[in-house]
Write a protein that holds these residues in place. Structure first.
Motif, mmCIF file in Angstrom:
data_model
loop_
_atom_site.group_PDB
_atom_site.id
_atom_site.type_symbol
_atom_site.label_atom_id
_atom_site.label_comp_id
_atom_site.label_asym_id
_atom_site.label_seq_id
_atom_site.Cartn_x
_atom_site.Cartn_y
_atom_site.Cartn_z
ATOM 1 N N ILE A 298 0.847 -1.192 0.000
ATOM 2 C CA ILE A 298 0.000 0.000 0.000
ATOM 3 C C ILE A 298 0.888 1.249 0.000
ATOM 4 C CG2 ILE A 298 -1.821 1.229 1.228
ATOM 5 C CD1 ILE A 298 -2.540 -1.414 2.569
ATOM 6 N N PRO A 299 0.658 2.193 -0.912
ATOM 7 C CA PRO A 299 1.472 3.420 -0.945
ATOM 8 C C PRO A 299 1.365 4.200 0.363
ATOM 9 C CG PRO A 299 0.186 3.174 -2.961
ATOM 10 C CD PRO A 299 -0.322 2.146 -2.007
ATOM 11 N N LEU A 300 2.430 4.915 0.690
ATOM 12 C CA LEU A 300 2.455 5.667 1.950
ATOM 13 C C LEU A 300 1.367 6.737 1.999
ATOM 14 C CD1 LEU A 300 6.298 6.131 2.552
ATOM 15 C CD2 LEU A 300 4.724 4.594 3.730
ATOM 16 N N LEU B 53 -1.761 5.075 3.054
ATOM 17 C CA LEU B 53 -1.710 4.764 4.477
ATOM 18 C C LEU B 53 -1.965 6.012 5.315
ATOM 19 C CD1 LEU B 53 1.353 2.325 4.677
ATOM 20 C CD2 LEU B 53 -1.059 1.748 5.017
ATOM 21 N N ALA B 54 -1.411 7.145 4.859
ATOM 22 C CA ALA B 54 -1.608 8.392 5.593
ATOM 23 C C ALA B 54 -3.070 8.816 5.566
ATOM 24 C CB ALA B 54 -0.724 9.494 4.998
ATOM 25 N N PHE C 6 -9.618 1.637 0.621
ATOM 26 C CA PHE C 6 -8.164 1.774 0.596
ATOM 27 C C PHE C 6 -7.480 0.483 0.141
ATOM 28 C CE2 PHE C 6 -9.786 4.967 3.428
ATOM 29 C CZ PHE C 6 -9.009 6.083 3.140
ATOM 30 N N ILE C 7 -8.266 -0.468 -0.359
ATOM 31 C CA ILE C 7 -7.728 -1.751 -0.797
ATOM 32 C C ILE C 7 -7.861 -1.881 -2.305
ATOM 33 C CG2 ILE C 7 -8.102 -4.257 -0.725
ATOM 34 C CD1 ILE C 7 -8.869 -3.972 2.189
ATOM 35 N N SER C 8 -6.812 -2.345 -2.940
ATOM 36 C CA SER C 8 -6.831 -2.600 -4.372
ATOM 37 C C SER C 8 -5.937 -3.790 -4.669
ATOM 38 C CB SER C 8 -6.339 -1.374 -5.149
ATOM 39 O OG SER C 8 -6.159 -1.699 -6.522
ATOM 40 N N LEU D 279 -3.913 -2.561 7.248
ATOM 41 C CA LEU D 279 -4.790 -1.432 7.562
ATOM 42 C C LEU D 279 -5.473 -1.635 8.910
ATOM 43 C CD1 LEU D 279 -6.427 -0.856 4.048
ATOM 44 C CD2 LEU D 279 -4.673 0.549 5.157
ATOM 45 N N GLY D 280 -5.868 -2.861 9.193
ATOM 46 C CA GLY D 280 -6.512 -3.139 10.472
ATOM 47 C C GLY D 280 -5.589 -2.892 11.645
ATOM 48 N N LEU D 281 -4.344 -3.340 11.532
ATOM 49 C CA LEU D 281 -3.380 -3.126 12.609
ATOM 50 C C LEU D 281 -3.072 -1.643 12.792
ATOM 51 C CD1 LEU D 281 -0.875 -6.078 12.030
ATOM 52 C CD2 LEU D 281 -2.580 -5.850 13.845
#
Length: 212
Positions: free
Chosen positions: A2-4, A7-8, A138-140, A153-155
Protein backbone atom coordinates in the motif's frame (compact mmCIF):
# COMPACT_ATOMS: atom_id res chain seq x y z
CA UNK A 1 2.36 -2.79 -0.98
CA UNK A 2 0.00 0.00 0.00
CA UNK A 3 1.47 3.42 -0.95
CA UNK A 4 2.46 5.67 1.95
CA UNK A 5 0.04 8.40 0.87
CA UNK A 6 -2.83 5.89 1.02
CA UNK A 7 -1.71 4.76 4.48
CA UNK A 8 -1.61 8.39 5.59
CA UNK A 9 -5.14 9.02 4.30
CA UNK A 10 -6.38 5.88 6.02
CA UNK A 11 -4.65 6.88 9.25
CA UNK A 12 -6.44 10.23 9.08
CA UNK A 13 -9.80 8.51 8.61
CA UNK A 14 -9.06 6.14 11.50
CA UNK A 15 -8.08 9.08 13.72
CA UNK A 16 -11.29 10.95 12.95
CA UNK A 17 -13.35 7.86 13.71
CA UNK A 18 -11.69 7.19 17.06
CA UNK A 19 -12.18 10.84 18.05
CA UNK A 20 -15.87 10.61 17.16
CA UNK A 21 -17.99 9.77 20.22
CA UNK A 22 -19.41 6.28 20.14
CA UNK A 23 -20.06 3.27 22.39
CA UNK A 24 -16.35 2.57 22.95
CA UNK A 25 -15.47 6.11 24.02
CA UNK A 26 -18.56 6.47 26.22
CA UNK A 27 -17.90 3.16 27.98
CA UNK A 28 -14.18 3.75 28.53
CA UNK A 29 -14.66 7.27 29.89
CA UNK A 30 -17.53 6.23 32.14
CA UNK A 31 -15.68 3.17 33.41
CA UNK A 32 -12.50 5.14 34.11
CA UNK A 33 -14.40 7.81 36.02
CA UNK A 34 -16.51 5.32 37.99
CA UNK A 35 -13.79 2.79 38.83
CA UNK A 36 -10.41 4.34 38.10
CA UNK A 37 -7.94 4.31 35.22
CA UNK A 38 -6.81 0.70 35.89
CA UNK A 39 -10.34 -0.52 35.28
CA UNK A 40 -10.42 1.66 32.17
CA UNK A 41 -7.23 0.08 30.84
CA UNK A 42 -8.55 -3.45 31.39
CA UNK A 43 -11.72 -2.45 29.56
CA UNK A 44 -9.59 -0.97 26.76
CA UNK A 45 -7.78 -4.30 26.34
CA UNK A 46 -11.17 -5.89 25.84
CA UNK A 47 -11.99 -3.24 23.22
CA UNK A 48 -8.74 -4.04 21.39
CA UNK A 49 -9.62 -7.75 21.38
CA UNK A 50 -12.91 -6.77 19.77
CA UNK A 51 -11.02 -4.88 17.06
CA UNK A 52 -9.16 -8.08 16.21
CA UNK A 53 -12.46 -9.82 15.55
CA UNK A 54 -13.55 -7.05 13.18
CA UNK A 55 -10.17 -7.05 11.45
CA UNK A 56 -9.97 -10.79 10.81
CA UNK A 57 -13.62 -10.93 9.74
CA UNK A 58 -12.85 -8.35 7.07
CA UNK A 59 -9.54 -9.96 6.12
CA UNK A 60 -10.90 -13.46 5.50
CA UNK A 61 -13.43 -12.46 2.91
CA UNK A 62 -15.87 -9.63 3.61
CA UNK A 63 -13.62 -6.97 2.10
CA UNK A 64 -12.92 -9.06 -1.00
CA UNK A 65 -16.64 -9.78 -1.39
CA UNK A 66 -17.70 -6.15 -1.43
CA UNK A 67 -14.87 -5.16 -3.74
CA UNK A 68 -15.82 -7.94 -6.14
CA UNK A 69 -19.55 -7.19 -6.27
CA UNK A 70 -20.15 -3.53 -7.26
CA UNK A 71 -23.83 -3.51 -6.23
CA UNK A 72 -23.10 -4.89 -2.76
CA UNK A 73 -20.26 -2.40 -2.38
CA UNK A 74 -22.52 0.51 -3.34
CA UNK A 75 -25.32 -0.59 -1.02
CA UNK A 76 -22.95 -0.94 1.91
CA UNK A 77 -21.24 2.37 1.11
CA UNK A 78 -24.55 4.26 1.21
CA UNK A 79 -25.65 2.37 4.32
CA UNK A 80 -22.41 3.45 5.98
CA UNK A 81 -22.96 7.06 4.97
CA UNK A 82 -26.51 7.01 6.37
CA UNK A 83 -25.25 5.52 9.62
CA UNK A 84 -22.65 8.27 9.96
CA UNK A 85 -25.39 10.85 9.41
CA UNK A 86 -27.43 9.16 12.14
CA UNK A 87 -24.41 9.41 14.48
CA UNK A 88 -24.12 13.09 13.60
CA UNK A 89 -27.77 13.64 14.51
CA UNK A 90 -27.25 11.80 17.81
CA UNK A 91 -24.41 14.20 18.58
CA UNK A 92 -26.32 17.42 17.91
CA UNK A 93 -29.97 16.53 18.62
CA UNK A 94 -31.70 18.40 21.45
CA UNK A 95 -30.97 16.80 24.80
CA UNK A 96 -27.96 14.84 23.52
CA UNK A 97 -25.23 14.13 26.05
CA UNK A 98 -21.50 14.36 25.46
CA UNK A 99 -19.39 11.26 26.21
CA UNK A 100 -17.35 13.52 28.48
CA UNK A 101 -20.29 13.83 30.86
CA UNK A 102 -19.77 11.31 33.65
CA UNK A 103 -22.08 8.29 33.90
CA UNK A 104 -22.37 6.15 37.00
CA UNK A 105 -21.42 2.49 36.54
CA UNK A 106 -21.25 -0.30 39.14
CA UNK A 107 -17.86 -1.74 40.13
CA UNK A 108 -16.98 -4.86 38.12
CA UNK A 109 -14.19 -7.46 38.51
CA UNK A 110 -11.33 -7.52 35.93
CA UNK A 111 -12.76 -10.43 33.93
CA UNK A 112 -16.09 -8.67 33.51
CA UNK A 113 -14.35 -5.39 32.65
CA UNK A 114 -12.47 -7.13 29.83
CA UNK A 115 -15.60 -8.93 28.63
CA UNK A 116 -17.71 -5.75 28.65
CA UNK A 117 -15.03 -3.87 26.71
CA UNK A 118 -14.88 -6.74 24.22
CA UNK A 119 -18.65 -6.93 23.73
CA UNK A 120 -18.99 -3.15 23.53
CA UNK A 121 -16.64 -3.13 20.55
CA UNK A 122 -17.73 -6.34 18.83
CA UNK A 123 -21.33 -5.10 18.87
CA UNK A 124 -20.36 -1.52 17.97
CA UNK A 125 -22.01 -0.68 14.61
CA UNK A 126 -19.66 2.29 14.09
CA UNK A 127 -16.66 -0.05 13.97
CA UNK A 128 -18.46 -2.56 11.75
CA UNK A 129 -19.29 0.24 9.31
CA UNK A 130 -15.68 1.42 9.36
CA UNK A 131 -14.32 -2.04 8.48
CA UNK A 132 -16.98 -2.87 5.91
CA UNK A 133 -17.53 0.48 4.23
CA UNK A 134 -14.48 2.67 4.76
CA UNK A 135 -11.56 0.22 4.92
CA UNK A 136 -12.36 -1.37 1.50
CA UNK A 137 -11.88 2.01 -0.18
CA UNK A 138 -8.16 1.77 0.60
CA UNK A 139 -7.73 -1.75 -0.80
CA UNK A 140 -6.83 -2.60 -4.37
CA UNK A 141 -5.53 -5.79 -5.96
CA UNK A 142 -2.91 -3.57 -7.58
CA UNK A 143 -1.28 -3.34 -4.15
CA UNK A 144 -1.06 -7.12 -3.62
CA UNK A 145 -2.96 -9.57 -1.43
CA UNK A 146 -6.34 -8.30 -0.23
CA UNK A 147 -5.88 -10.33 2.96
CA UNK A 148 -2.48 -8.76 3.68
CA UNK A 149 -3.76 -5.25 2.98
CA UNK A 150 -6.71 -5.82 5.32
CA UNK A 151 -4.35 -6.93 8.10
CA UNK A 152 -1.97 -3.98 7.58
CA UNK A 153 -4.79 -1.43 7.56
CA UNK A 154 -6.51 -3.14 10.47
CA UNK A 155 -3.38 -3.13 12.61
CA UNK A 156 -2.82 0.54 11.78
CA UNK A 157 -6.37 1.36 12.83
CA UNK A 158 -5.99 -0.65 16.04
CA UNK A 159 -2.70 1.09 16.91
CA UNK A 160 -4.28 4.53 16.41
CA UNK A 161 -7.39 3.60 18.36
CA UNK A 162 -5.38 2.11 21.23
CA UNK A 163 -3.14 5.16 21.51
CA UNK A 164 -5.99 7.69 21.52
CA UNK A 165 -8.26 5.66 23.77
CA UNK A 166 -5.41 5.08 26.23
CA UNK A 167 -4.87 8.84 26.50
CA UNK A 168 -8.59 9.37 26.96
CA UNK A 169 -8.79 6.61 29.57
CA UNK A 170 -5.86 7.96 31.59
CA UNK A 171 -7.20 11.51 31.54
CA UNK A 172 -10.95 10.77 31.66
CA UNK A 173 -11.54 12.20 35.14
CA UNK A 174 -9.68 15.41 34.37
CA UNK A 175 -11.43 15.84 31.02
CA UNK A 176 -14.87 15.25 32.54
CA UNK A 177 -14.12 17.67 35.38
CA UNK A 178 -12.97 20.39 32.98
CA UNK A 179 -16.04 20.00 30.77
CA UNK A 180 -18.34 20.07 33.81
CA UNK A 181 -16.88 23.48 34.68
CA UNK A 182 -17.09 24.69 31.07
CA UNK A 183 -20.50 23.51 29.80
CA UNK A 184 -20.32 25.70 26.70
CA UNK A 185 -17.45 23.57 25.43
CA UNK A 186 -19.60 20.46 25.79
CA UNK A 187 -21.96 21.90 23.19
CA UNK A 188 -19.07 22.98 20.96
CA UNK A 189 -17.56 19.50 21.19
CA UNK A 190 -20.87 17.89 20.20
CA UNK A 191 -21.43 20.18 17.22
CA UNK A 192 -17.83 19.78 16.06
CA UNK A 193 -18.16 16.00 16.13
CA UNK A 194 -21.45 16.30 14.28
CA UNK A 195 -19.71 18.33 11.57
CA UNK A 196 -16.90 15.75 11.30
CA UNK A 197 -19.42 12.92 10.96
CA UNK A 198 -21.37 14.73 8.23
CA UNK A 199 -18.09 15.37 6.39
CA UNK A 200 -17.14 11.69 6.61
CA UNK A 201 -20.60 10.66 5.43
CA UNK A 202 -20.37 12.95 2.40
CA UNK A 203 -16.90 11.70 1.54
CA UNK A 204 -18.01 8.09 1.85
CA UNK A 205 -21.17 8.60 -0.21
CA UNK A 206 -19.50 10.39 -3.12
CA UNK A 207 -16.13 8.60 -3.11
CA UNK A 208 -15.55 6.83 -6.41
CA UNK A 209 -15.06 3.09 -6.20
CA UNK A 210 -11.40 2.16 -6.46
CA UNK A 211 -10.22 0.08 -9.34
CA UNK A 212 -9.42 -3.49 -8.38
Amino acid sequence: MIPLNELALFAGAALLMVLTPGPNMIYLISRSIAQGYKAGIISLLGVIAGFLIHMFAAAVGLTALFLAIPLAYEILKWAGALYLLWLAWQAVRPGARSPFEARNLPFDPPAKLFLMGFLTNVLNPKIAVFYLAILPQFISTQYGSVFSQSIVLGLLQIAISFSINLLITLSAAGIASWFSQNPTWLAIQRYFMGFVLVTLAARLAFEQRRNT
